[in-house]
Design an enzyme around this catalytic site. Structure first.
Site, PDB file in Angstrom:
ATOM      1  N   HIS A 102       0.841  -1.206   0.000  1.00 18.34           N
ATOM      2  CA  HIS A 102       0.000   0.000   0.000  1.00 18.34           C
ATOM      3  C   HIS A 102       0.876   1.255   0.000  1.00 18.34           C
ATOM      4  O   HIS A 102       0.837   2.065   0.941  1.00 18.34           O
ATOM      5  CB  HIS A 102      -0.912  -0.006   1.230  1.00 18.34           C
ATOM      6  CG  HIS A 102      -2.318   0.428   0.939  1.00 18.34           C
ATOM      7  ND1 HIS A 102      -3.194  -0.336   0.208  1.00 18.34           N
ATOM      8  CD2 HIS A 102      -2.999   1.560   1.275  1.00 18.34           C
ATOM      9  CE1 HIS A 102      -4.353   0.287   0.114  1.00 18.34           C
ATOM     10  NE2 HIS A 102      -4.263   1.449   0.741  1.00 18.34           N
ATOM     11  N   GLY A 113      -5.187   5.706  -4.351  1.00 22.79           N
ATOM     12  CA  GLY A 113      -5.031   5.170  -5.699  1.00 22.79           C
ATOM     13  C   GLY A 113      -4.208   3.901  -5.791  1.00 22.79           C
ATOM     14  O   GLY A 113      -3.761   3.529  -6.880  1.00 22.79           O
ATOM     15  N   TYR A 134     -12.576 -10.190  -5.320  1.00 20.65           N
ATOM     16  CA  TYR A 134     -11.254  -9.568  -5.476  1.00 20.65           C
ATOM     17  C   TYR A 134     -10.675  -9.198  -4.111  1.00 20.65           C
ATOM     18  O   TYR A 134      -9.511  -9.497  -3.808  1.00 20.65           O
ATOM     19  CB  TYR A 134     -11.389  -8.335  -6.373  1.00 20.65           C
ATOM     20  CG  TYR A 134     -10.126  -7.520  -6.529  1.00 20.65           C
ATOM     21  CD1 TYR A 134      -9.030  -8.012  -7.234  1.00 20.65           C
ATOM     22  CD2 TYR A 134     -10.043  -6.239  -5.987  1.00 20.65           C
ATOM     23  CE1 TYR A 134      -7.877  -7.249  -7.386  1.00 20.65           C
ATOM     24  CE2 TYR A 134      -8.899  -5.467  -6.139  1.00 20.65           C
ATOM     25  CZ  TYR A 134      -7.817  -5.979  -6.837  1.00 20.65           C
ATOM     26  OH  TYR A 134      -6.685  -5.219  -6.989  1.00 20.65           O
ATOM     27  N   ARG A 177      -3.534  -2.326 -10.423  1.00 24.66           N
ATOM     28  CA  ARG A 177      -4.163  -3.038 -11.540  1.00 24.66           C
ATOM     29  C   ARG A 177      -3.569  -2.609 -12.879  1.00 24.66           C
ATOM     30  O   ARG A 177      -3.427  -3.429 -13.792  1.00 24.66           O
ATOM     31  CB  ARG A 177      -5.683  -2.836 -11.495  1.00 24.66           C
ATOM     32  CG  ARG A 177      -6.339  -3.614 -10.349  1.00 24.66           C
ATOM     33  CD  ARG A 177      -7.848  -3.525 -10.374  1.00 24.66           C
ATOM     34  NE  ARG A 177      -8.363  -2.215 -10.038  1.00 24.66           N
ATOM     35  CZ  ARG A 177      -8.548  -1.762  -8.803  1.00 24.66           C
ATOM     36  NH1 ARG A 177      -8.215  -2.515  -7.765  1.00 24.66           N
ATOM     37  NH2 ARG A 177      -9.051  -0.554  -8.583  1.00 24.66           N
TER      38      ARG A 177
END
Length: 342
Positions: free
Chosen positions: A186, A191, A224, A197
């Site tokens: 993180h 974002g 997910y 991704r």
């Protein structure tokens, strides 16, 4: 590890390569337009941002859009980041380089996604992830973790795959673990999911594979997040103590350890490969028709063909809610009929 099949992946990859491989990721290309549009819509939806298809079409055609909202801004920024960095990853694939595998590129992806936000770069304070039991590492360790435990493993895995040293299924498992690791670190104040991704797809494109679409609807989003939590539980507190960082390497090196995320990426990659193949064939003049139309000539019912699509035995793409394919895209003996004629 979840049972993922090279027997389904290899015929698709072989056919795609015989058709010329993935093309340059330009949004005007039919092969890329659908994938990039759906990826943008779903990736921001995972984080609670919704953009209707009309606004997305305006975004991709560079028109002025009426719905000037934060959600649309997120889509615009995502589209810009994907276009830019997928192009860079594609160039690395063509040139056999790895210029996208740097901390600077990761930071630039994030700053592109967060245009207008002054607080860019790796975070400079502690952070708590809402709704998660996982505790991200101390901010002073982020640069080291990204460079020595994230990027280093990406470089090794990609090199092994491109040299034929590991199977595609093994590579997918490595990518899944590394994506989970990035989200666990993180590294940004905001974002992280969108950045992760996009970088996940950069890894795929730089390896000659199409990007994946991780679905953002409620059930898919929950799967997910469950996949991320599965990996977090295996990490434990490895990211919180420098003496435990070696355990990260063991998790990445050992087979498995991200079964749920591996399954998500595997299913998404099959879908993207099929879509890319069908669109490429259409551009070459091959007729791709609704499976109900081709079923009689193939000697099957439409329901039987739908089962084959779900099992990966028939390469097909979705046009709206309709599955479309061609009788030459039925996989038999690890090969499609059309491949033997190319």
């Amino acid at each position: 590890m979840q049972n993922i099949s090279d027997e389904l992946l290899n015929p698709r990859l072989s056919l795609l390569n015989k058709l010329g491989g993935i093309s340059s990721p330009v949004v005007t290309n039919n092969e890329w337009l659908y994938l990039l549009t759906e990826e943008t819509r779903n990736s921001i939806l995972i984080e609670g941002y919704f953009v209707d298809k009309k606004s997305l079409q305006d975004v991709f055609s560079n028109k002025k859009y009426k719905n000037n909202s934060d959600d649309v801004d997120k889509a615009v920024n995502y589209h810009q980041a994907a276009n830019t960095f997928y192009g860079l990853a594609y160039n690395d694939y063509v040139d056999k380089t790895d210029s996208f595998l740097t901390s600077a590129i990761i930071k630039t992806i994030n700053s592109t996604l967060r245009q207008g936000d002054n607080d860019t770069g790796f975070r400079r304070d502690h952070i708590v992830i809402t709704g998660s039991k996982h505790t991200p590492p101390d901010y002073v360790d982020i640069e080291y973790l990204i460079k020595n435990h994230f990027l280093e493993h990406i470089i090794k895995s990609r090199k092994a795959y491109m040299a034929g040293g590991i199977k595609l299924s093994t590579y997918i498992n490595s990518i899944a673990k590394l994506h989970c690791l990035f989200e666990a670190i993180h590294p940004f104040a905001d974002g992280n999911g969108r950045t992760g991704r996009i970088f996940l797809n950069c890894m795929l494109i730089a390896s000659g594979l199409p990007p994946v679409i991780i679905k953002g609807a409620d059930n898919d989003r929950n799967k997910y997040y469950a996949a991320l939590e599965e990996f977090d539980s295996k990490l434990g507190n490895s990211l919180n103590f420098r003496d435990s960082f070696y355990r990260i390497d063991n998790l990445i090196k050992d087979e498995g350890n991200a079964e749920l995320m591996t399954g998500i990426i595997y299913d998404s990659l099959l879908y993207s490969l099929d879509t890319f193949i069908c669109n490429t064939l259409e551009n070459k003049g091959v007729k791709i028709s609704p499976i109900a139309d081709i079923a009689p000539s193939m000697g099957y019912t439409a329901d039987s063909l739908r089962v084959m699509v779900n099992r990966g035995q028939l390469i097909a793409k979705k046009a709206g809610k309709t599955w479309c394919s061609s009788e030459i895209l039925l996989i038999k003996n690890n090969m499609t009929e059309i491949e033997s004629t190319i």
